[in-house]
Write a protein that holds these residues in place. Structure first.
Motif, mmCIF file in Angstrom:
data_model
loop_
_atom_site.group_PDB
_atom_site.id
_atom_site.type_symbol
_atom_site.label_atom_id
_atom_site.label_comp_id
_atom_site.label_asym_id
_atom_site.label_seq_id
_atom_site.Cartn_x
_atom_site.Cartn_y
_atom_site.Cartn_z
ATOM 1 N N ARG A 1 -3.412 4.525 -1.986
ATOM 2 C CA ARG A 1 -4.279 5.067 -0.987
ATOM 3 C C ARG A 1 -4.099 6.509 -1.351
ATOM 4 N N GLU B 1 -3.645 5.174 9.557
ATOM 5 C CA GLU B 1 -3.653 4.093 8.305
ATOM 6 C C GLU B 1 -2.465 3.516 8.101
ATOM 7 N N LYS C 1 -4.740 10.544 -0.913
ATOM 8 C CA LYS C 1 -5.412 11.344 0.014
ATOM 9 C C LYS C 1 -5.305 12.927 -0.350
ATOM 10 N N ILE D 1 -12.161 1.680 5.903
ATOM 11 C CA ILE D 1 -11.128 1.973 4.985
ATOM 12 C C ILE D 1 -9.628 1.198 5.291
ATOM 13 N N HIS D 2 -9.295 1.103 6.359
ATOM 14 C CA HIS D 2 -8.265 0.047 6.610
ATOM 15 C C HIS D 2 -8.533 -1.420 6.279
ATOM 16 N N VAL E 1 0.821 -1.127 -0.064
ATOM 17 C CA VAL E 1 0.100 0.077 0.051
ATOM 18 C C VAL E 1 1.056 1.318 0.142
ATOM 19 N N VAL F 1 -7.577 3.861 -4.197
ATOM 20 C CA VAL F 1 -8.639 3.898 -2.985
ATOM 21 C C VAL F 1 -8.508 5.485 -2.689
ATOM 22 N N HIS F 2 -9.504 6.167 -3.104
ATOM 23 C CA HIS F 2 -9.419 7.731 -2.788
ATOM 24 C C HIS F 2 -10.824 8.246 -2.094
ATOM 25 N N TYR G 1 4.108 -1.129 3.260
ATOM 26 C CA TYR G 1 3.309 0.231 3.115
ATOM 27 C C TYR G 1 4.714 1.294 2.952
ATOM 28 N N LEU H 1 0.736 5.400 0.793
ATOM 29 C CA LEU H 1 -0.040 6.153 0.928
ATOM 30 C C LEU H 1 0.173 7.370 0.508
ATOM 31 N N LEU I 1 -7.879 -1.554 2.405
ATOM 32 C CA LEU I 1 -6.552 -1.253 2.053
ATOM 33 C C LEU I 1 -5.820 -2.733 2.525
#
Lengths: 249, 249
Positions: free
Chosen positions: B89, B104, B91, B73-74, B9, B37-38, B115, B11, B77
């Motif tokens: 992810r 997250e 943001k 959300i967690h 993942v 994932v937005h 991640y 971020l 992911l």
């Protein structure tokens, strides 16, 4: 078109170091620039976006001294723009965060030169992140303050900075002992977690994590110097919990 | 290679809006992502970097409500990463500045998911800049504080925020009157310059510039809403002097 023909200056933030942290706009403007006027702390990988025949002008200030005066930088920008050139003024971090970008914008404005400001990643956020320190966290810190330890026209308001939940001090590599002592004298607990990050996001990044009371000693022992950024606050304690991020550095 | 095969993942901060303010790394990771994932406030031009066949998962929270819970959300992911996918992810702004990115990251850490954090341009700097407001200036402000007007677990420390030379308040579009009143009650002068910037760096950006005492009324009159950012401090007065930048908006 008229503006292009008489030259224009782009005050561009290059981010903290890592060339991939450049924005798409900054990369495009570098590719299009006739002249690039840059500071000392610009990663060579960033300058590689410039065309082979672009004119590179170095106006870096060595070790915090004023080897190149700010007024001389203004004069260079104005002169290059008046030659009809597309000028990228490349600054470390963000132009408006301790970058003297506002002064350069005002000088261009006064000279009637067309200009534009292109924000960049500020070291104040990206450097702690690269050391696995989130500057805010829902439970630990609802605000973050950026400041410099030393400034023109006197000392910072230490009693205010001592109250910041998260404090990020720029240019903290020099006189670190004096800075941490000032914060503690102003009321910040000596036991609060603190980290000094040297050359954040660069290949040779180094981090010393300690308490506010001990970080200067440990940084000196480890031989950390400039450029460095000091982070003070409970958020520094998240670093140990974000072990995967830390392992990568 | 092992890490890729079991999913990872990223971020990623998407910046404040304007798609050209994306970093090169964010654009590359979007091009390589299997899943994106937005949030709600991601510019469509940013999502265009994703591959046509990437899976887009929307987890936006409407109007400050919790239509999608953070824990959900967690779970998304973690589940996507466990399918072996490269997950971005995405943001708004920077993941670690009021973005709940730290939560997250901690959730991924706890789940043993690989991640990485990719900083983005924070609205706190780029949005004032797009309204021709430098958050620091050699003579006017040697520090800048980012905060939110409302937070989990009680009110912010208004007496601290009232002392900030430059204060940037996120999520200021709602209950603006209450916010400005709290700052004035805590000691900030009602006459200090203040600006509310709605949808900063987006095509439909709007700015109301006034005093702290009057900005809420003027913003209401002009019909400004969310998302918006409030800037308080003498630096706001530079806006008038940076006339060329202002004219472009």
């Amino acid at each position: 078109m008229k503006e292009t023909s008489r030259g224009r200056v782009y005050l561009v933030g290059a981010g903290p170091g890592d060339p991939e942290l450049l924005t798409l706009r900054a990369a495009r403007l570098l590719r299009e620039a006739d002249t690039v006027v840059h500071d000392r702390l610009i990663h060579p990988g960033v300058l590689e976006h410039a065309r082979p025949h672009a004119r590179l002008i170095y106006v870096g200030k060595e070790g915090g001294g004023d080897s190149v005066h700010q007024e001389d930088i203004h004069a260079v920008l104005i002169a290059q723009a008046r030659l009809g050139r597309a000028v990228v003024r490349l600054k470390g971090g963000d132009p408006f965060v301790f970058g003297r970008g506002a002064e350069e914008a005002l000088a261009l404005e006064a000279a009637g030169i067309s200009y534009e400001v292109v924000p960049g990643l500020s070291a104040g956020i990206a450097v702690p992140a690269s050391a696995a320190i989130p500057v805010t966290h829902r439970d630990l810190s609802g605000e973050v303050t950026f400041a410099t330890a030393f400034r023109a026209g006197g000392a910072p308001d230490w009693s205010f900075l001592a109250r910041a939940q998260t404090l990020v001090l720029f240019m903290a590599g020099q006189r670190l002992e004096e800075t941490t002592t000032a914060l503690i004298s102003a009321g910040r607990a000596a036991t609060i977690p603190a980290a000094l990050v040297e050359a954040g996001t660069w290949e040779h990044q180094r981090v010393v994590e300690a308490t506010l009371g001990d970080v200067a000693r440990q940084a000196r022992q480890a031989g950390l110097g400039s450029p460095a950024l000091l982070v003070v606050g409970e958020v520094v304690s998240l670093r140990a919990r974000l072990a995967s991020l830390t392992a990568r550095r």
